[in-house]
Design an enzyme around this catalytic site. Structure first.
Site, mmCIF file in Angstrom:
data_model
loop_
_atom_site.group_PDB
_atom_site.id
_atom_site.type_symbol
_atom_site.label_atom_id
_atom_site.label_comp_id
_atom_site.label_asym_id
_atom_site.label_seq_id
_atom_site.Cartn_x
_atom_site.Cartn_y
_atom_site.Cartn_z
ATOM 1 N N HIS A 74 -15.297 -56.556 54.050
ATOM 2 C CA HIS A 74 -14.095 -56.266 53.281
ATOM 3 C C HIS A 74 -14.417 -56.369 51.791
ATOM 4 O O HIS A 74 -14.201 -55.434 51.044
ATOM 5 C CB HIS A 74 -12.964 -57.223 53.671
ATOM 6 C CG HIS A 74 -11.627 -56.845 53.137
ATOM 7 N ND1 HIS A 74 -10.454 -57.464 53.551
ATOM 8 C CD2 HIS A 74 -11.249 -55.935 52.211
ATOM 9 C CE1 HIS A 74 -9.425 -56.935 52.904
ATOM 10 N NE2 HIS A 74 -9.880 -56.010 52.083
ATOM 11 N N TRP A 77 -14.113 -61.764 46.808
ATOM 12 C CA TRP A 77 -12.928 -61.956 45.971
ATOM 13 C C TRP A 77 -12.992 -63.272 45.197
ATOM 14 O O TRP A 77 -13.225 -64.329 45.790
ATOM 15 C CB TRP A 77 -11.668 -62.000 46.832
ATOM 16 C CG TRP A 77 -11.459 -60.830 47.744
ATOM 17 C CD1 TRP A 77 -12.077 -59.614 47.715
ATOM 18 C CD2 TRP A 77 -10.526 -60.768 48.833
ATOM 19 N NE1 TRP A 77 -11.596 -58.808 48.721
ATOM 20 C CE2 TRP A 77 -10.643 -59.489 49.420
ATOM 21 C CE3 TRP A 77 -9.608 -61.675 49.365
ATOM 22 C CZ2 TRP A 77 -9.876 -59.095 50.516
ATOM 23 C CZ3 TRP A 77 -8.844 -61.284 50.455
ATOM 24 C CH2 TRP A 77 -8.976 -60.003 51.011
ATOM 25 N N TYR A 85 -4.885 -65.501 42.566
ATOM 26 C CA TYR A 85 -6.041 -64.764 42.063
ATOM 27 C C TYR A 85 -5.637 -63.774 40.980
ATOM 28 O O TYR A 85 -4.485 -63.346 40.909
ATOM 29 C CB TYR A 85 -6.746 -64.020 43.195
ATOM 30 C CG TYR A 85 -5.891 -62.977 43.890
ATOM 31 C CD1 TYR A 85 -5.895 -61.646 43.483
ATOM 32 C CD2 TYR A 85 -5.068 -63.327 44.967
ATOM 33 C CE1 TYR A 85 -5.117 -60.699 44.117
ATOM 34 C CE2 TYR A 85 -4.282 -62.385 45.614
ATOM 35 C CZ TYR A 85 -4.311 -61.069 45.185
ATOM 36 O OH TYR A 85 -3.523 -60.139 45.815
ATOM 37 N N GLU A 132 -12.450 -52.186 45.860
ATOM 38 C CA GLU A 132 -12.954 -53.553 45.886
ATOM 39 C C GLU A 132 -13.616 -53.936 44.568
ATOM 40 O O GLU A 132 -13.467 -55.060 44.094
ATOM 41 C CB GLU A 132 -13.930 -53.733 47.058
ATOM 42 C CG GLU A 132 -13.272 -53.725 48.421
ATOM 43 C CD GLU A 132 -12.229 -54.819 48.577
ATOM 44 O OE1 GLU A 132 -12.542 -55.986 48.287
ATOM 45 O OE2 GLU A 132 -11.089 -54.503 48.966
ATOM 46 N N LYS A 135 -10.608 -53.942 41.703
ATOM 47 C CA LYS A 135 -9.619 -55.016 41.873
ATOM 48 C C LYS A 135 -10.249 -56.393 41.798
ATOM 49 O O LYS A 135 -9.681 -57.308 41.186
ATOM 50 C CB LYS A 135 -8.900 -54.851 43.215
ATOM 51 C CG LYS A 135 -7.815 -55.912 43.449
ATOM 52 C CD LYS A 135 -7.035 -55.653 44.728
ATOM 53 C CE LYS A 135 -5.948 -56.716 44.919
ATOM 54 N NZ LYS A 135 -5.139 -56.476 46.150
ATOM 55 N N HIS A 136 -11.416 -56.572 42.402
ATOM 56 C CA HIS A 136 -12.010 -57.906 42.523
ATOM 57 C C HIS A 136 -13.284 -58.088 41.693
ATOM 58 O O HIS A 136 -13.444 -59.103 41.018
ATOM 59 C CB HIS A 136 -12.300 -58.214 43.988
ATOM 60 C CG HIS A 136 -11.096 -58.181 44.870
ATOM 61 N ND1 HIS A 136 -10.086 -59.124 44.796
ATOM 62 C CD2 HIS A 136 -10.717 -57.300 45.849
ATOM 63 C CE1 HIS A 136 -9.149 -58.843 45.685
ATOM 64 N NE2 HIS A 136 -9.507 -57.743 46.340
#
Length: 256
Positions: A74, A77, A85, A132, A135-136
């Site tokens: 996934h 994070w 977060y 991914e 965003k992270h």
């Protein structure tokens, strides 16, 4: 350390002129773990505010993704050490051409692995990877461009994806469950405690987050604190910061 655009540009220009390879700043405070210090000063060697790093995995069955005998990736994070977060921290670096970036960096083996084990449920891997990262990945302060010597544009992107894959390879969820007698079945069910025990053992004694959808196991998150930067630093397994949404018993683990 301040992450100014002028310093980022200077590092990029230096790299182009010298031709030297990019390297992250060498960290000396390798005994200071994120989330375990009172410091609120983000540096290239101290992950803050996202001090907990989560390697997250999927078990997708409808439709199925990835090999039948493996979970899939996934992401990685950053978490603020308390279950909250930051997200989408730098729109200027929210790149959408991840395959092109990895290919240009000569990371074709990494890209090939991702095409098998980091796959999107709707078949759009490129958008999934970009999501991914944007965003992270952009919220991991210790891989900011200003943390590199002889910075090469987008170098941190390749480092991020390589690190996620390396962590994933060391966390074989399918094998750990199988070794505990927990295998995919269309009829058998399992308890939350027995699944947790199997994966806690894999995760150096630290509990993990287990996620379910309609009573079926489909997610696991492995939490770490890190001493040093997110790429070269020392990862320490820590207990989950998030309570499972799975029932205590009757959990399905359906085959792909």
């Amino acid at each position: 350390m301040a992450f100014s655009r002028s310093s980022m540009l200077a590092l990029a220009v230096t790299s182009l002129v010298s031709g030297a390879s990019a390297q992250l700043e060498t960290c000396s405070n390798t005994n200071t773990f994120s989330c375990q210090s009172s410091s609120t000063n983000p540096t290239c060697c101290f992950n803050y505010p996202g001090g907990a790093l989560l390697q997250t995995q999927f078990w997708d069955t409808n439709p199925s993704t990835g090999p039948t005998d493996s979970w899939t990736i996934h992401g990685l994070w950053p978490d603020n050490c308390d279950g909250t977060y930051e997200s989408s921290c730098d729109s200027a670096r929210a790149y959408t051409n991840i395959s092109d970036i990895l290919t240009a960096q000569g990371r074709t083996d990494l890209l090939s692995y991702m095409q098998n084990y980091w796959v999107d449920i709707n078949g759009d891997d490129e958008s999934f990877w970009a999501h991914e990262w944007g965003k992270h990945g952009t919220c991991i302060n210790t891989i900011d461009p200003s943390c590199y010597t002889n910075y090469s544009s987008q170098e941190e992107v390749g480092d991020f994806f390589q690190k996620v894959v390396d962590l994933f390879k060391g966390l074989d969820t399918y094998q750990a469950l199988s070794a505990a007698g927990i295998t995919p079945s269309s009829s058998k069910t399992y308890t939350l405690s027995e699944i947790q025990a199997a994966l806690t053992s894999l995760h150096d004694g630290a509990s993990v987050y287990l996620g379910c959808s309609s009573g079926s196991l489909n997610q696991v998150w492995y939490f770490f604190n890190v001493a040093g930067n997110a790429i070269d630093g020392q990862y320490q397994a820590v207990d989950t910061l998030t309570k499972s949404n799975c029932p205590s018993s009757g959990i399905k683990y359906v085959p792909k």
